[in-house]
Motif scaffolding. Structure first.
Motif, mmCIF file in Angstrom:
data_model
loop_
_atom_site.group_PDB
_atom_site.id
_atom_site.type_symbol
_atom_site.label_atom_id
_atom_site.label_comp_id
_atom_site.label_asym_id
_atom_site.label_seq_id
_atom_site.Cartn_x
_atom_site.Cartn_y
_atom_site.Cartn_z
ATOM 1 N N ALA A 238 0.864 -1.138 -0.014
ATOM 2 C CA ALA A 238 0.050 -0.087 0.035
ATOM 3 C C ALA A 238 0.764 1.362 -0.022
ATOM 4 N N PHE A 239 1.822 1.268 0.845
ATOM 5 C CA PHE A 239 2.915 2.467 0.746
ATOM 6 C C PHE A 239 3.356 2.679 -0.552
ATOM 7 N N GLU A 240 3.826 1.322 -1.297
ATOM 8 C CA GLU A 240 4.542 1.477 -2.582
ATOM 9 C C GLU A 240 3.487 2.373 -3.530
ATOM 10 N N THR A 241 2.336 1.632 -3.359
ATOM 11 C CA THR A 241 1.166 2.354 -4.437
ATOM 12 C C THR A 241 0.811 4.028 -4.181
ATOM 13 N N LEU A 242 0.832 4.128 -2.579
ATOM 14 C CA LEU A 242 0.780 5.747 -2.385
ATOM 15 C C LEU A 242 1.870 6.418 -3.096
ATOM 16 N N GLN A 243 3.057 6.068 -3.021
ATOM 17 C CA GLN A 243 4.167 6.819 -3.574
ATOM 18 C C GLN A 243 4.205 6.937 -4.846
ATOM 19 N N GLN A 244 3.524 5.790 -5.890
ATOM 20 C CA GLN A 244 3.326 5.786 -7.017
ATOM 21 C C GLN A 244 2.257 7.036 -7.507
ATOM 22 N N ALA A 245 1.432 7.188 -6.662
ATOM 23 C CA ALA A 245 0.030 8.148 -6.745
ATOM 24 C C ALA A 245 0.523 9.603 -6.681
ATOM 25 N N LEU A 246 1.676 9.703 -5.969
ATOM 26 C CA LEU A 246 2.279 11.111 -5.720
ATOM 27 C C LEU A 246 2.350 11.989 -6.776
ATOM 28 N N PRO A 247 2.924 11.510 -7.927
ATOM 29 C CA PRO A 247 3.263 12.530 -9.084
ATOM 30 C C PRO A 247 1.752 12.884 -9.712
ATOM 31 N N TYR A 248 0.564 12.160 -9.145
ATOM 32 C CA TYR A 248 -0.730 12.628 -9.842
ATOM 33 C C TYR A 248 -1.637 12.812 -9.118
ATOM 34 N N LYS A 249 -1.209 14.011 -7.841
ATOM 35 C CA LYS A 249 -2.313 14.405 -7.052
ATOM 36 C C LYS A 249 -3.210 15.348 -7.718
ATOM 37 N N ASP A 250 -2.880 15.830 -8.765
ATOM 38 C CA ASP A 250 -3.964 16.847 -9.524
ATOM 39 C C ASP A 250 -5.076 15.919 -10.088
ATOM 40 N N LYS A 251 -4.765 14.690 -10.139
ATOM 41 C CA LYS A 251 -5.830 13.657 -10.822
ATOM 42 C C LYS A 251 -6.480 12.971 -9.712
ATOM 43 N N ILE A 252 -5.936 12.831 -8.612
ATOM 44 C CA ILE A 252 -6.655 11.685 -7.523
ATOM 45 C C ILE A 252 -6.958 12.784 -6.341
ATOM 46 N N ILE A 253 -8.230 12.746 -5.906
ATOM 47 C CA ILE A 253 -8.765 13.487 -4.848
ATOM 48 C C ILE A 253 -8.657 12.613 -3.365
ATOM 49 N N ALA A 254 -8.520 11.407 -3.332
ATOM 50 C CA ALA A 254 -8.449 10.642 -2.175
ATOM 51 C C ALA A 254 -8.076 9.175 -2.410
ATOM 52 N N VAL A 255 -7.679 8.580 -1.142
ATOM 53 C CA VAL A 255 -7.432 7.072 -1.222
ATOM 54 C C VAL A 255 -8.486 6.334 -0.339
ATOM 55 N N GLY A 256 -8.702 5.151 -0.660
ATOM 56 C CA GLY A 256 -9.814 4.189 -0.272
ATOM 57 C C GLY A 256 -9.149 2.787 0.171
ATOM 58 N N LEU A 257 -9.857 1.931 0.675
ATOM 59 C CA LEU A 257 -9.547 0.854 0.871
ATOM 60 C C LEU A 257 -10.623 -0.265 0.757
ATOM 61 N N ASP A 258 -10.238 -1.256 -0.374
ATOM 62 C CA ASP A 258 -11.307 -2.249 -0.537
ATOM 63 C C ASP A 258 -10.641 -3.803 -0.770
ATOM 64 N N SER A 259 -11.405 -4.615 -1.459
ATOM 65 C CA SER A 259 -11.191 -5.963 -1.353
ATOM 66 C C SER A 259 -11.665 -6.517 0.074
ATOM 67 N N SER A 260 -11.020 -7.816 0.387
ATOM 68 C CA SER A 260 -11.625 -8.589 1.342
ATOM 69 C C SER A 260 -11.450 -7.908 2.849
ATOM 70 N N GLU A 261 -12.864 -7.694 3.162
ATOM 71 C CA GLU A 261 -12.751 -6.903 4.677
ATOM 72 C C GLU A 261 -12.296 -8.067 5.832
ATOM 73 N N GLN A 262 -12.847 -9.316 5.541
ATOM 74 C CA GLN A 262 -12.542 -10.312 6.725
ATOM 75 C C GLN A 262 -11.182 -10.611 6.790
ATOM 76 N N GLY A 263 -10.765 -10.439 8.081
ATOM 77 C CA GLY A 263 -9.348 -10.441 8.205
ATOM 78 C C GLY A 263 -8.209 -9.770 7.944
ATOM 79 N N HIS A 264 -8.903 -8.401 7.537
ATOM 80 C CA HIS A 264 -8.046 -7.299 7.302
ATOM 81 C C HIS A 264 -8.698 -6.029 7.712
ATOM 82 N N PRO A 265 -8.306 -5.811 8.992
ATOM 83 C CA PRO A 265 -9.196 -4.790 9.740
ATOM 84 C C PRO A 265 -8.428 -3.168 9.201
ATOM 85 N N PRO A 266 -9.330 -2.303 9.489
ATOM 86 C CA PRO A 266 -8.661 -1.136 9.176
ATOM 87 C C PRO A 266 -7.236 -0.588 9.661
ATOM 88 N N GLU A 267 -7.320 -1.311 11.042
ATOM 89 C CA GLU A 267 -5.930 -0.664 11.773
ATOM 90 C C GLU A 267 -4.564 -1.203 10.913
#
Length: 334
Positions: free
Chosen positions: A146-175
């Motif tokens: 996730a950190f690596e993906t965030l790094q890749q997104a930084l040059p595109y701040k003008d195109k991206i408003i927010a980050v989110g969290l998806d895929s399997s919820e079970q066993g992968h809590p927000p923390e």
């Protein structure tokens, strides 16, 4: 009522662009890119769209994404969705995309975002539909990814408003992603997260507290905690609810059992969305029709879903006021 819904101005806040890949386009791209898919016809693909739960959907969803390789593929996918928005009178959409689904297959981040963005720009100019992009971290992957993906997104701040969290919820809590979200906020991104779909109400509290989210995607299991429902209503914390998706993934047995209407009447800022429409049997209007067919809704209540979505969106305040006025005058004229 159907006519009222069809022409009502709408805002969509929970749409995975990869989940709008219709079987026909999947076949077209598979052929164009010489990718093998485990189906012989689009009809066969549709028959495979019977899911037991979230994971059984995700398994086929990731297979379908394999046909997306070139910038043109992402453009075609997004343009097809924007045409559906035009058809359903969706005037603004906030779109999720999953970079890791593609970068893990060796597709460059810029290939993905450039294809999507070019289609969104075209829709803004030619269809007068505004949009914003949200990158989602896949929660079944680790924090480092996730950190690596965030790094890749930084040059595109003008195109991206927010980050989110998806895929399997079970066993992968927000923390698991608290540090990634803290860094994203530091970088100026807004935050949203899927919570309380398959996971418990506690995941909603944790997404709000640990990830500082502006809104909760799904959130229908909030009803397990009356204090949470009260808090959501008092603070007008939006839930981006996806009715057809919830039935297809067995979150509810049928639409009559769905709690979105009772949440609306409890004062919660619930919104109607299509999630992964190619897989779950419908785009925005289909979701509204399904609710109207099974619940005794007034036109004011239907319109309130739209007003809630406008209020919950990341649109500039002045544009929000204009859209709310448009919805109110439309409702008054009906």
């Amino acid at each position: 009522m159907k006519n009222f819904i069809t022409h009502l101005p709408k805002v969509e806040l929970h749409l995975h662009i990869e989940g709008s890949l219709e079987p026909e386009l999947m076949f077209e791209l598979a052929k164009r890119n010489k990718v093998d898919i485990p189906f012989d016809t689009p009809e066969e693909v549709r028959k495979a769209y019977e899911f037991d739960d979230l994971q059984s959907f995700l398994d086929i969803y990731y297979k379908g994404a394999n046909v997306l390789i070139h910038e043109q593929d992402f453009f075609d996918l997004t343009w097809a969705y924007m045409l559906r928005c035009q058809e359903d009178n969706v005037v603004h959409s906030e779109i999720f995309f999953d970079p890791q689904t593609h970068t893990e297959r060796g597709i460059a981040f810029d290939t993905v975002i450039n294809g999507i963005s070019k289609a969104l720009d075209k829709a803004n100019k030619e269809l007068n539909i505004s949009s914003q992009l949200i990158i989602c971290f896949l929660r079944h992957l680790d924090e480092a990814a996730a950190f690596e993906t965030l790094q890749q997104a930084l040059p595109y701040k003008d195109k991206i408003i927010a980050v989110g969290l998806d895929s399997s919820e079970q066993g992968h809590p927000p923390e698991k992603f608290a540090r990634v979200f803290a860094k994203a906020i530091e970088e100026g991104f807004l935050t949203v997260a899927h919570a309380g779909e398959e996971g418990p109400a506690q995941n909603i509290w944790d997404a709000l507290d640990m990830l500082k989210t502006s809104r909760i995607d799904h959130g229908v299991r909030c009803v397990e905690d009356p204090h949470l429902v009260e808090t959501l209503a008092e603070q007008q914390i939006p839930l981006t609810v996806c009715p057809l998706s919830n039935i297809k993934l067995k979150v509810f047995k049928d639409m009559q059992q769905h709690n979105i209407v009772s949440l609306l009447r409890s004062g919660v800022c619930v919104t109607v969305n299509s999630d992964d429409p190619a897989y779950f049997g419908g785009y925005m209007n289909d979701n509204f029709y399904a609710l109207a067919d099974t619940h005794e809704l007034t036109k004011q209540e239907i319109a309130q879903f739209s007003i809630n979505a406008i209020n919950a969106s990341f649109i500039a305040p002045v544009a929000k006021e204009d859209l709310i006025s448009a919805v109110r005058s439309y409702t008054a004229s009906h």
